[in-house]
Design a protein around this motif. Structure first.
Motif, PDB file in Angstrom:
ATOM      1  N   GLY A  70      51.447  46.976  45.249  1.00 28.05           N
ATOM      2  CA  GLY A  70      52.075  46.990  43.935  1.00 28.05           C
ATOM      3  C   GLY A  70      52.809  48.279  43.668  1.00 28.05           C
ATOM      4  O   GLY A  70      53.934  48.268  43.165  1.00 28.05           O
ATOM      5  N   LEU A  71      52.204  49.414  44.037  1.00 29.58           N
ATOM      6  CA  LEU A  71      52.878  50.696  43.822  1.00 29.58           C
ATOM      7  C   LEU A  71      54.134  50.809  44.665  1.00 29.58           C
ATOM      8  O   LEU A  71      55.124  51.415  44.262  1.00 29.58           O
ATOM      9  N   ASP A  72      54.103  50.229  45.884  1.00 28.66           N
ATOM     10  CA  ASP A  72      55.257  50.332  46.771  1.00 28.66           C
ATOM     11  C   ASP A  72      56.460  49.576  46.230  1.00 28.66           C
ATOM     12  O   ASP A  72      57.590  49.803  46.661  1.00 28.66           O
ATOM     13  N   LYS A  73      56.234  48.656  45.277  1.00 32.16           N
ATOM     14  CA  LYS A  73      57.340  47.901  44.692  1.00 32.16           C
ATOM     15  C   LYS A  73      57.647  48.351  43.265  1.00 32.16           C
ATOM     16  O   LYS A  73      58.478  47.752  42.590  1.00 32.16           O
ATOM     17  N   ALA A  74      56.959  49.391  42.797  1.00 33.98           N
ATOM     18  CA  ALA A  74      57.134  49.840  41.415  1.00 33.98           C
ATOM     19  C   ALA A  74      58.344  50.760  41.318  1.00 33.98           C
ATOM     20  O   ALA A  74      58.243  51.977  41.506  1.00 33.98           O
ATOM     21  N   GLU A  75      59.502  50.189  41.026  1.00 35.25           N
ATOM     22  CA  GLU A  75      60.724  50.979  40.930  1.00 35.25           C
ATOM     23  C   GLU A  75      60.668  51.973  39.770  1.00 35.25           C
ATOM     24  O   GLU A  75      61.420  52.948  39.752  1.00 35.25           O
ATOM     25  N   GLN A  76      59.760  51.730  38.808  1.00 37.38           N
ATOM     26  CA  GLN A  76      59.652  52.639  37.678  1.00 37.38           C
ATOM     27  C   GLN A  76      59.167  54.027  38.100  1.00 37.38           C
ATOM     28  O   GLN A  76      59.367  55.006  37.384  1.00 37.38           O
ATOM     29  N   LEU A  77      58.500  54.115  39.260  1.00 43.39           N
ATOM     30  CA  LEU A  77      58.011  55.400  39.741  1.00 43.39           C
ATOM     31  C   LEU A  77      59.109  56.254  40.342  1.00 43.39           C
ATOM     32  O   LEU A  77      58.953  57.466  40.497  1.00 43.39           O
ATOM     33  N   VAL A  78      60.217  55.605  40.710  1.00 40.82           N
ATOM     34  CA  VAL A  78      61.302  56.314  41.385  1.00 40.82           C
ATOM     35  C   VAL A  78      62.224  56.907  40.336  1.00 40.82           C
ATOM     36  O   VAL A  78      62.628  56.244  39.384  1.00 40.82           O
ATOM     37  N   GLY A  79      62.582  58.172  40.510  1.00 35.16           N
ATOM     38  CA  GLY A  79      63.522  58.806  39.591  1.00 35.16           C
ATOM     39  C   GLY A  79      63.000  60.145  39.117  1.00 35.16           C
ATOM     40  O   GLY A  79      61.800  60.424  39.117  1.00 35.16           O
ATOM     41  N   LYS A  80      63.916  60.999  38.684  1.00 36.86           N
ATOM     42  CA  LYS A  80      63.571  62.357  38.287  1.00 36.86           C
ATOM     43  C   LYS A  80      62.749  62.415  36.998  1.00 36.86           C
ATOM     44  O   LYS A  80      62.042  63.384  36.752  1.00 36.86           O
ATOM     45  N   ASP A  81      62.826  61.379  36.180  1.00 35.06           N
ATOM     46  CA  ASP A  81      62.103  61.396  34.908  1.00 35.06           C
ATOM     47  C   ASP A  81      60.644  60.982  35.045  1.00 35.06           C
ATOM     48  O   ASP A  81      59.875  61.106  34.091  1.00 35.06           O
ATOM     49  N   VAL A  82      60.252  60.450  36.209  1.00 40.20           N
ATOM     50  CA  VAL A  82      58.871  59.995  36.396  1.00 40.20           C
ATOM     51  C   VAL A  82      58.191  60.931  37.398  1.00 40.20           C
ATOM     52  O   VAL A  82      57.895  62.056  37.086  1.00 40.20           O
ATOM     53  N   PHE A  83      57.964  60.482  38.631  1.00 37.43           N
ATOM     54  CA  PHE A  83      57.324  61.331  39.633  1.00 37.43           C
ATOM     55  C   PHE A  83      58.327  62.127  40.464  1.00 37.43           C
ATOM     56  O   PHE A  83      57.931  62.876  41.350  1.00 37.43           O
TER      57      PHE A  83
ATOM     58  N   ASP B 217      62.493  60.130  45.278  1.00 39.85           N
ATOM     59  CA  ASP B 217      63.751  59.463  45.622  1.00 39.85           C
ATOM     60  C   ASP B 217      63.506  58.160  46.359  1.00 39.85           C
ATOM     61  O   ASP B 217      64.298  57.223  46.253  1.00 39.85           O
ATOM     62  N   ARG B 218      62.424  58.100  47.130  1.00 40.84           N
ATOM     63  CA  ARG B 218      62.143  56.903  47.920  1.00 40.84           C
ATOM     64  C   ARG B 218      60.640  56.763  48.109  1.00 40.84           C
ATOM     65  O   ARG B 218      59.951  57.733  48.403  1.00 40.84           O
ATOM     66  N   ILE B 219      60.145  55.546  47.910  1.00 43.21           N
ATOM     67  CA  ILE B 219      58.752  55.230  48.213  1.00 43.21           C
ATOM     68  C   ILE B 219      58.723  54.399  49.488  1.00 43.21           C
ATOM     69  O   ILE B 219      59.469  53.430  49.619  1.00 43.21           O
ATOM     70  N   ILE B 220      57.872  54.791  50.421  1.00 42.10           N
ATOM     71  CA  ILE B 220      57.734  54.024  51.652  1.00 42.10           C
ATOM     72  C   ILE B 220      56.280  53.615  51.819  1.00 42.10           C
ATOM     73  O   ILE B 220      55.366  54.325  51.393  1.00 42.10           O
ATOM     74  N   CYS B 221      56.086  52.464  52.406  1.00 40.50           N
ATOM     75  CA  CYS B 221      54.746  51.935  52.646  1.00 40.50           C
ATOM     76  C   CYS B 221      54.684  51.454  54.094  1.00 40.50           C
ATOM     77  O   CYS B 221      55.303  50.438  54.439  1.00 40.50           O
ATOM     78  N   PRO B 222      53.991  52.176  54.982  1.00 40.33           N
ATOM     79  CA  PRO B 222      53.937  51.763  56.395  1.00 40.33           C
ATOM     80  C   PRO B 222      53.421  50.345  56.584  1.00 40.33           C
ATOM     81  O   PRO B 222      53.912  49.611  57.436  1.00 40.33           O
TER      82      PRO B 222
END
Length: 487
Positions: A103-116, A119-124
């Protein structure tokens, strides 16, 4: 490029291995001094002992002038907080976080300078699931790598005697299949008492049984390409319907969910821990059979009709168990077997043996990282042959005055002799082009072009290369770099 890697575990060590070989300045942060000493003894990098979310530790690692931070520690929370600290206190330009929680790997809300600040979340695990899914879709392939948004693919296939294109010279293949747009970019040939060896491809090269053939082609033609090298004439392909997995970890859970949603599969998961079996049975659809047992148990495999299994996947966290389970399943009649192997030395030993596919988890996701490290308009990178070779998609920019490639024939482009230009995808949307909303340009279907000596490179062409050695990457990137004026 100056890079900080948080975490010296399997993923961190694999990332460091790949990036150090490209002459990057690497610093690894980890709490375990023994792990860091081992990495420092193997690679040209610096280790810093400490907690990656501590600003003083990041400062000691050189965060003030770092270009890229890759957070791949064991805990998702550590990786996300580390990226935020790196953004706020050190203004590191590029931040990548590894997450494992579903779920976290698909959470686009986490991406961006205003959140965490990521720039990119990766999930092996997600990368590995997608990779195995492609092998199920194309059961005759050893590898399937996508380019240009999936419009083109690089596949590797084991040449079989009796297949239409085996036993012929490469120059004859165009005459044998004039309607199939494909380019053979590499051959790896088996030799007695030594590893597979790279064979340079030209028109006079003969394709022999046992060769591992790397082919670039449009996505629609991949089944025909695979059949022409692997299947005897008149025989039908055997689709994957019965799948058995050894190990009930995150990858098995993701893959079972994916397969039950996309097709009619008979899936069995063999898991040693009883409590994990209960959890899997509760979370998976009822048609997935979860078995409590040891996948290296010959009696268990026999009772579960291993000889009827189309694909056996050994995906536990233990390399030795995966190797032994795969060898046993193959000997007992499984059609194809795949073993997940973390250690490169083990993967090298197993490649080309009775184990059909020896897969490294880190190699499945390295391309996502490498695309961020590369300079210029690199769109996709795929690490091949356990990190030695590489396939690269790069966009041609500029015009004849500012570029060494745009407006020129392929024969006029001075590539290193080992580099093979495989195909061109033309007509993809150009995000850098000016768009007039009142007069939109007509939408045309992108073309997959097999380049010939007279083919002229145009601006916004997506060009895919095969490089047998990663040291050639810098030369290709430099060739495609746009300058203010080119002389």
């Amino acid at each position: 490029m100056k890079i900080i890697i948080l975490g010296a575990g399997r993923v961190g060590a694999s990332v460091a291995d790949s990036l150090v070989s490209e002459r990057n300045d690497i610093t690894v942060i980890d709490r375990d001094p023994d792990r860091l000493r081992e990495l420092e003894s193997r690679y040209d990098l610096r280790g810093v002992v400490g907690n990656g979310i501590d600003p003083t530790v990041l400062a000691e690692a050189g965060a003030n002038d770092t270009d890229l931070l890759i957070a791949c520690a064991a805990q998702d929370e550590t990786n996300l907080v580390c990226c935020k600290v790196a953004q706020v206190m050190f203004s590191i330009p590029k931040l990548i976080a590894r997450v494992r929680s579903s779920g976290l790997d698909k959470a686009e809300q986490l991406v961006g300078k205003d959140v965490f600040g990521v720039d990119r979340i990766i999930c092996p695990e997600e990368s590995l699931t997608r990779y195995i899914g492609k092998l199920i879709e194309y059961p005759e392939a050893l590898q399937v790598r996508e380019f240009a948004g999936g419009r083109a693919c690089l596949v590797s296939v084991r040449a079989r005697g009796g297949a239409p294109m085996v036993g012929h010279r490469i120059s004859a293949l165009r005459l044998m299949a004039p309607d199939v747009a494909m380019r053979i970019v590499a051959l790896y040939r088996r030799f007695a008492d030594e590893p597979d060896r790279f064979i340079a491809c030209d028109g006079s090269t003969m394709i022999e049984p046992g060769d591992e053939v790397f082919v670039l082609s449009g996505r629609e033609q991949i089944p025909e390409v695979l059949a022409s090298f692997h299947r005897q004439q008149g025989r039908q392909a055997r689709p994957v319907r019965r799948v058995m997995m050894a190990g009930g970890g995150r990858v098995a859970l993701r893959l079972a969910h994916q397969l039950t949603k996309t097709g009619n599969f008979h899936i069995k998961i063999v898991e040693l821990k009883n409590e994990r079996c209960v959890e899997l049975a509760a979370r998976l659809p009822t048609e997935v059979l979860v078995l409590n047992g040891d996948a290296t148990d010959e009696e268990l495999l026999s009772n579960e009709s291993i000889e009827e299994v189309d694909l056996f996947l050994a995906i536990t966290s233990d390399d030795e168990d995966n190797i032994m389970a795969s060898l046993l399943a193959k000997r007992m009649g499984a059609s194809r077997v795949l073993a997940l192997i973390n250690r490169r030395s083990y993967a090298d030993l197993m490649h080309g043996t009775q184990i059909d596919i020896a897969l490294s988890p880190a190699q499945a996701m390295l391309g996502e990282l490498l695309a961020y490290v590369r300079q210029g308009d690199v769109q996709a990178v795929h690490s091949l042959r356990r990190g030695v070779a590489e396939a690269l998609e790069i966009v041609a920019r500029g015009d004849r005055k500012s570029s060494r490639v745009v407006g020129r024939k392929v024969s006029e482009i001075h590539l290193p002799p080992e580099v093979n230009m495989g195909l061109i995808v033309r007509g993809l949307p150009d995000p850098m082009a000016h768009h007039d909303p009142e007069h939109p340009a007509p939408v045309e279907e992108p073309q997959v072009i097999i380049p010939r000596s007279h083919t002229v490179i145009e601006s916004n062409d997506h060009v895919v290369f095969f490089l047998p050695n990663k040291r050639l990457v810098k030369e290709v990137e430099k060739l495609f770099r746009v300058s203010a004026t080119y002389f």
